[in-house]
Design a protein around this motif. Sequence first.
Motif, PDB file in Angstrom:
ATOM      1  N   SER A 149      43.242 -13.958  60.844  1.00  0.00           N
ATOM      2  CA  SER A 149      42.233 -13.546  61.808  1.00  0.00           C
ATOM      3  C   SER A 149      40.998 -13.061  61.045  1.00  0.00           C
ATOM      4  N   ILE A 150      39.890 -12.954  61.753  1.00  0.00           N
ATOM      5  CA  ILE A 150      38.636 -12.501  61.131  1.00  0.00           C
ATOM      6  C   ILE A 150      38.811 -11.123  60.487  1.00  0.00           C
ATOM      7  N   PRO A 151      39.377 -10.127  61.200  1.00  0.00           N
ATOM      8  CA  PRO A 151      39.536  -8.813  60.555  1.00  0.00           C
ATOM      9  C   PRO A 151      40.367  -8.888  59.269  1.00  0.00           C
ATOM     10  N   VAL A 152      41.425  -9.661  59.284  1.00  0.00           N
ATOM     11  CA  VAL A 152      42.278  -9.784  58.093  1.00  0.00           C
ATOM     12  C   VAL A 152      41.517 -10.493  56.975  1.00  0.00           C
ATOM     13  N   THR A 153      40.779 -11.530  57.309  1.00  0.00           N
ATOM     14  CA  THR A 153      39.998 -12.264  56.306  1.00  0.00           C
ATOM     15  C   THR A 153      38.987 -11.345  55.639  1.00  0.00           C
ATOM     16  N   SER A 156      35.576 -16.335  51.056  1.00  0.00           N
ATOM     17  CA  SER A 156      37.039 -16.355  51.076  1.00  0.00           C
ATOM     18  C   SER A 156      37.612 -17.507  50.254  1.00  0.00           C
ATOM     19  N   MET A 157      36.761 -18.459  49.852  1.00  0.00           N
ATOM     20  CA  MET A 157      37.248 -19.628  49.123  1.00  0.00           C
ATOM     21  C   MET A 157      36.660 -19.793  47.726  1.00  0.00           C
ATOM     22  N   ASN A 158      35.595 -19.055  47.391  1.00  0.00           N
ATOM     23  CA  ASN A 158      34.883 -19.362  46.158  1.00  0.00           C
ATOM     24  C   ASN A 158      34.346 -18.102  45.486  1.00  0.00           C
ATOM     25  N   ASP A 159      34.944 -17.733  44.362  1.00  0.00           N
ATOM     26  CA  ASP A 159      34.527 -16.535  43.632  1.00  0.00           C
ATOM     27  C   ASP A 159      33.119 -16.652  43.066  1.00  0.00           C
ATOM     28  N   ASP A 160      32.655 -17.864  42.805  1.00  0.00           N
ATOM     29  CA  ASP A 160      31.301 -18.045  42.270  1.00  0.00           C
ATOM     30  C   ASP A 160      30.238 -17.570  43.251  1.00  0.00           C
ATOM     31  N   ILE A 161      30.513 -17.710  44.539  1.00  0.00           N
ATOM     32  CA  ILE A 161      29.554 -17.273  45.557  1.00  0.00           C
ATOM     33  C   ILE A 161      29.391 -15.760  45.504  1.00  0.00           C
ATOM     34  N   PHE A 162      30.482 -15.045  45.299  1.00  0.00           N
ATOM     35  CA  PHE A 162      30.394 -13.589  45.180  1.00  0.00           C
ATOM     36  C   PHE A 162      29.473 -13.216  44.022  1.00  0.00           C
ATOM     37  N   ALA A 163      29.666 -13.857  42.883  1.00  0.00           N
ATOM     38  CA  ALA A 163      28.835 -13.570  41.714  1.00  0.00           C
ATOM     39  C   ALA A 163      27.365 -13.869  42.006  1.00  0.00           C
ATOM     40  N   GLU A 164      27.103 -14.962  42.706  1.00  0.00           N
ATOM     41  CA  GLU A 164      25.722 -15.331  43.017  1.00  0.00           C
ATOM     42  C   GLU A 164      25.102 -14.333  44.003  1.00  0.00           C
ATOM     43  N   LEU A 165      25.841 -13.930  45.017  1.00  0.00           N
ATOM     44  CA  LEU A 165      25.330 -12.938  45.959  1.00  0.00           C
ATOM     45  C   LEU A 165      25.060 -11.609  45.260  1.00  0.00           C
ATOM     46  N   SER A 219      33.632  -2.104  48.722  1.00  0.00           N
ATOM     47  CA  SER A 219      33.652  -1.281  49.930  1.00  0.00           C
ATOM     48  C   SER A 219      33.032  -2.045  51.105  1.00  0.00           C
ATOM     49  N   GLN A 220      33.174  -1.477  52.280  1.00  0.00           N
ATOM     50  CA  GLN A 220      32.503  -2.043  53.455  1.00  0.00           C
ATOM     51  C   GLN A 220      30.994  -2.014  53.245  1.00  0.00           C
ATOM     52  N   ARG A 261      37.347  -8.076  50.870  1.00  0.00           N
ATOM     53  CA  ARG A 261      36.996  -6.793  50.241  1.00  0.00           C
ATOM     54  C   ARG A 261      38.033  -6.385  49.197  1.00  0.00           C
ATOM     55  N   GLN A 262      39.311  -6.605  49.501  1.00  0.00           N
ATOM     56  CA  GLN A 262      40.357  -6.264  48.547  1.00  0.00           C
ATOM     57  C   GLN A 262      40.290  -7.175  47.319  1.00  0.00           C
TER      58      GLN A 262
END
Length: 149
Positions: free
Chosen positions: A3-7, A55-64, A18-19, A12-13
């Motif tokens: 679900s969206i909340p779980v995703t 949720s699918m790509n760690d590279d996006i986190f780094a770019e953001l 943090s939020q 975040r985990q």
Amino acid sequence: MDSIPVTIKNIRQHYRISQEKLATLLNTSVRTVQHWEQGDYEPSGTAVRLIQILSMNDDIFAELERIKGRVTLMYLKHNDQKLTIMDVPFRNRQEYQATLDGFINNMYEGFEPTVTDVKMAQEANERGYAMTPEEILARLRSGNSVTNE
């Protein structure tokens, strides 16, 4: 599929954030992230896409993470029909596209081309020196004129 909340909680985990940090990355408020995690309502628009990609790509986190502090949008004025970049005309699609690709790819690294930069690249093409986008930008960054060939 979660679900969206779980995703959102899983994202975040996974990234150990943090939020508040997620809200900053998604350009939204902390309260909005809290509502999503509580299932009060679902994200929409661009936030949905970014959450899916995070949720699918760690590279996006780094770019953001890298661009989060920027407040300006990057855009390079160009016209695919007229083969112009910043109103500087190119003789053919190959020269135009190589130059455009080089400038745009390096704009992500903070490079901000000027009309002079575009003219130098265009002049090199007209003199018969077909430079790769990487060569053009290496010359521009070093302060060497592209036209010295």
